[in-house]
Design a protein around this motif. Structure first.
Motif, PDB file in Angstrom:
ATOM      1  N   GLY A  16       0.797  -1.218   0.000  1.00  8.59           N
ATOM      2  CA  GLY A  16       0.000   0.000   0.000  1.00  8.59           C
ATOM      3  C   GLY A  16       0.832   1.270   0.000  1.00  8.59           C
ATOM      4  N   GLY A  17       2.136   1.133   0.178  1.00 13.27           N
ATOM      5  CA  GLY A  17       3.015   2.300   0.150  1.00 13.27           C
ATOM      6  C   GLY A  17       2.971   3.146   1.414  1.00 13.27           C
ATOM      7  N   ASP A  18       2.467   2.580   2.509  1.00  9.28           N
ATOM      8  CA  ASP A  18       2.388   3.297   3.784  1.00  9.28           C
ATOM      9  C   ASP A  18       3.711   3.131   4.527  1.00  9.28           C
ATOM     10  OD1 ASP A  18       1.794   4.387   6.233  1.00  9.28           O
ATOM     11  OD2 ASP A  18      -0.156   3.389   6.422  1.00  9.28           O
ATOM     12  N   LYS A  19       4.613   4.101   4.321  1.00  9.90           N
ATOM     13  CA  LYS A  19       5.974   3.984   4.844  1.00  9.90           C
ATOM     14  C   LYS A  19       6.030   4.023   6.368  1.00  9.90           C
ATOM     15  CE  LYS A  19       8.200   5.705   0.729  1.00  9.90           C
ATOM     16  NZ  LYS A  19       8.992   6.733   0.096  1.00  9.90           N
ATOM     17  N   GLN A  20       5.229   4.884   6.992  1.00 10.70           N
ATOM     18  CA  GLN A  20       5.251   4.972   8.460  1.00 10.70           C
ATOM     19  C   GLN A  20       4.760   3.671   9.090  1.00 10.70           C
ATOM     20  OE1 GLN A  20       3.009   8.629   9.200  1.00 10.70           O
ATOM     21  NE2 GLN A  20       4.903   9.528  10.006  1.00 10.70           N
ATOM     22  N   ARG A  21       3.671   3.142   8.572  1.00  9.81           N
ATOM     23  CA  ARG A  21       3.122   1.888   9.108  1.00  9.81           C
ATOM     24  C   ARG A  21       4.102   0.735   8.877  1.00  9.81           C
ATOM     25  NH1 ARG A  21      -1.452  -0.304  10.970  1.00  9.81           N
ATOM     26  NH2 ARG A  21      -2.020  -2.402  10.325  1.00  9.81           N
ATOM     27  N   THR A  22       4.702   0.694   7.708  1.00  9.43           N
ATOM     28  CA  THR A  22       5.685  -0.349   7.405  1.00  9.43           C
ATOM     29  C   THR A  22       6.859  -0.271   8.384  1.00  9.43           C
ATOM     30  OG1 THR A  22       5.090  -0.275   5.056  1.00  9.43           O
ATOM     31  CG2 THR A  22       7.198  -1.287   5.609  1.00  9.43           C
ATOM     32  N   ALA A  23       7.335   0.933   8.640  1.00 11.59           N
ATOM     33  CA  ALA A  23       8.458   1.105   9.564  1.00 11.59           C
ATOM     34  C   ALA A  23       8.085   0.641  10.969  1.00 11.59           C
ATOM     35  CB  ALA A  23       8.899   2.564   9.593  1.00 11.59           C
ATOM     36  N   ALA A  24       6.877   0.992  11.421  1.00 12.60           N
ATOM     37  CA  ALA A  24       6.437   0.592  12.762  1.00 12.60           C
ATOM     38  C   ALA A  24       6.299  -0.931  12.848  1.00 12.60           C
ATOM     39  CB  ALA A  24       5.111   1.264  13.103  1.00 12.60           C
ATOM     40  N   LEU A  25       5.752  -1.543  11.817  1.00 14.43           N
ATOM     41  CA  LEU A  25       5.580  -3.001  11.811  1.00 14.43           C
ATOM     42  C   LEU A  25       6.931  -3.718  11.764  1.00 14.43           C
ATOM     43  CD1 LEU A  25       2.497  -3.135   9.462  1.00 14.43           C
ATOM     44  CD2 LEU A  25       2.544  -3.920  11.840  1.00 14.43           C
ATOM     45  N   ARG A  26       7.858  -3.163  11.014  1.00 16.92           N
ATOM     46  CA  ARG A  26       9.200  -3.760  10.968  1.00 16.92           C
ATOM     47  C   ARG A  26       9.891  -3.637  12.320  1.00 16.92           C
ATOM     48  NH1 ARG A  26      11.330  -1.843   5.015  1.00 16.92           N
ATOM     49  NH2 ARG A  26      10.350  -3.548   3.863  1.00 16.92           N
ATOM     50  N   LEU A  27       9.668  -2.533  12.995  1.00 20.38           N
ATOM     51  CA  LEU A  27      10.220  -2.330  14.331  1.00 20.38           C
ATOM     52  C   LEU A  27       9.665  -3.392  15.292  1.00 20.38           C
ATOM     53  CD1 LEU A  27      12.037  -0.384  15.952  1.00 20.38           C
ATOM     54  CD2 LEU A  27       9.979   0.913  16.495  1.00 20.38           C
ATOM     55  N   ILE A  28       8.372  -3.634  15.204  1.00 18.80           N
ATOM     56  CA  ILE A  28       7.745  -4.668  16.036  1.00 18.80           C
ATOM     57  C   ILE A  28       8.377  -6.023  15.737  1.00 18.80           C
ATOM     58  CG2 ILE A  28       5.613  -5.954  16.467  1.00 18.80           C
ATOM     59  CD1 ILE A  28       4.096  -3.294  15.902  1.00 18.80           C
ATOM     60  N   SER A  29       8.498  -6.349  14.470  1.00 18.74           N
ATOM     61  CA  SER A  29       9.084  -7.638  14.078  1.00 18.74           C
ATOM     62  C   SER A  29      10.506  -7.784  14.599  1.00 18.74           C
ATOM     63  CB  SER A  29       9.078  -7.794  12.561  1.00 18.74           C
ATOM     64  OG  SER A  29       7.753  -7.871  12.079  1.00 18.74           O
ATOM     65  N   ALA A  30      11.273  -6.721  14.537  1.00 21.51           N
ATOM     66  CA  ALA A  30      12.651  -6.762  15.021  1.00 21.51           C
ATOM     67  C   ALA A  30      12.703  -7.017  16.524  1.00 21.51           C
ATOM     68  CB  ALA A  30      13.365  -5.448  14.688  1.00 21.51           C
ATOM     69  N   LYS A  31      11.824  -6.362  17.273  1.00 26.54           N
ATOM     70  CA  LYS A  31      11.785  -6.567  18.722  1.00 26.54           C
ATOM     71  C   LYS A  31      11.374  -8.000  19.062  1.00 26.54           C
ATOM     72  CE  LYS A  31      12.855  -2.490  20.324  1.00 26.54           C
ATOM     73  NZ  LYS A  31      14.051  -2.255  21.097  1.00 26.54           N
ATOM     74  N   VAL A  32      10.422  -8.533  18.297  1.00 25.75           N
ATOM     75  CA  VAL A  32       9.979  -9.920  18.529  1.00 25.75           C
ATOM     76  C   VAL A  32      11.127 -10.881  18.230  1.00 25.75           C
ATOM     77  CG1 VAL A  32       8.401 -11.724  17.737  1.00 25.75           C
ATOM     78  CG2 VAL A  32       7.530  -9.423  18.173  1.00 25.75           C
ATOM     79  N   LYS A  33      11.875 -10.626  17.156  1.00 20.92           N
ATOM     80  CA  LYS A  33      13.014 -11.491  16.827  1.00 20.92           C
ATOM     81  C   LYS A  33      14.092 -11.408  17.904  1.00 20.92           C
ATOM     82  CE  LYS A  33      12.303 -11.609  11.888  1.00 20.92           C
ATOM     83  NZ  LYS A  33      12.663 -11.070  10.588  1.00 20.92           N
ATOM     84  N   ASP A  34      14.319 -10.203  18.438  1.00 24.04           N
ATOM     85  CA  ASP A  34      15.269 -10.063  19.545  1.00 24.04           C
ATOM     86  C   ASP A  34      14.837 -10.927  20.720  1.00 24.04           C
ATOM     87  OD1 ASP A  34      16.759  -8.251  18.116  1.00 24.04           O
ATOM     88  OD2 ASP A  34      16.027  -6.476  19.209  1.00 24.04           O
ATOM     89  N   ARG A  35      13.550 -10.913  21.009  1.00 26.58           N
ATOM     90  CA  ARG A  35      13.027 -11.704  22.126  1.00 26.58           C
ATOM     91  C   ARG A  35      13.140 -13.197  21.827  1.00 26.58           C
ATOM     92  NH1 ARG A  35       9.682 -10.920  26.642  1.00 26.58           N
ATOM     93  NH2 ARG A  35      10.219 -12.773  27.829  1.00 26.58           N
TER      94      ARG A  35
END
Length: 150
Positions: A16-35
């Motif tokens: 959808g080209g929603d850069k802010q939402r994509t960035a926030a979701l990637r941040l969530i994924s990164a934190k989950v992977k860290d955990r």
């Protein structure tokens, strides 16, 4: 389940080209992977949804604190960015109990553990966490338990 929803939403946001939402979701994924990496060395295993919910709750708390600090410092643009991330994070968190539901849950927990004084607060809090976990705001619950036992 929550993890898969996050991945699906990330793909949808990218398409959808929603850069802010994509960035926030990637941040969530990164934190989950860290955990996930932390869990490799842990002695006990945690249910996947519980793990992801725990990560999301921690992230939401951090965002709320950051928003407050940015607003106090007059940095509205940074506070707005944090609010956007918080909105995305909260989409994946379970519905939080309202005050009335929390009072009922506290009374049930007090009855279950036989609490009658502030000394029993730890038992009541442990019971609440075991029963309601992610659907309970533990900081508000703590204040309400203290009030009802005091």
């Amino acid at each position: 389940m929550i993890r898969e929803n996050i991945q699906k939403e990330t793909i949808a946001a990218m398409k959808g080209g929603d850069k802010q939402r994509t960035a926030a979701l990637r941040l969530i994924s990164a934190k989950v992977k860290d955990r996930d990496i932390e869990q490799r060395t842990a002695k006990s295993t945690v249910d996947d949804d519980d793990l992801v919910t725990e990560v999301l709750q921690k992230m939401a708390k951090q965002r709320r604190e950051s928003i407050q600090m940015y607003e106090d410092g007059g940095r509205e643009e940074l506070a707005a960015q944090e609010r956007g991330e918080l909105a995305v994070i909260e989409e994946f968190l379970p519905q939080v109990m309202d005050e009335g539901q929390m009072r009922v849950a506290i009374e049930e927990a007090k009855t279950t553990v036989g609490a009658d004084s502030v000394k029993d607060m730890g038992k009541v809090m442990a019971e609440l966490k075991a029963r309601h976990g992610a659907s309970l705001d533990m900081s508000k619950a703590s204040a309400m338990v203290k009030e009802s036992l005091g």
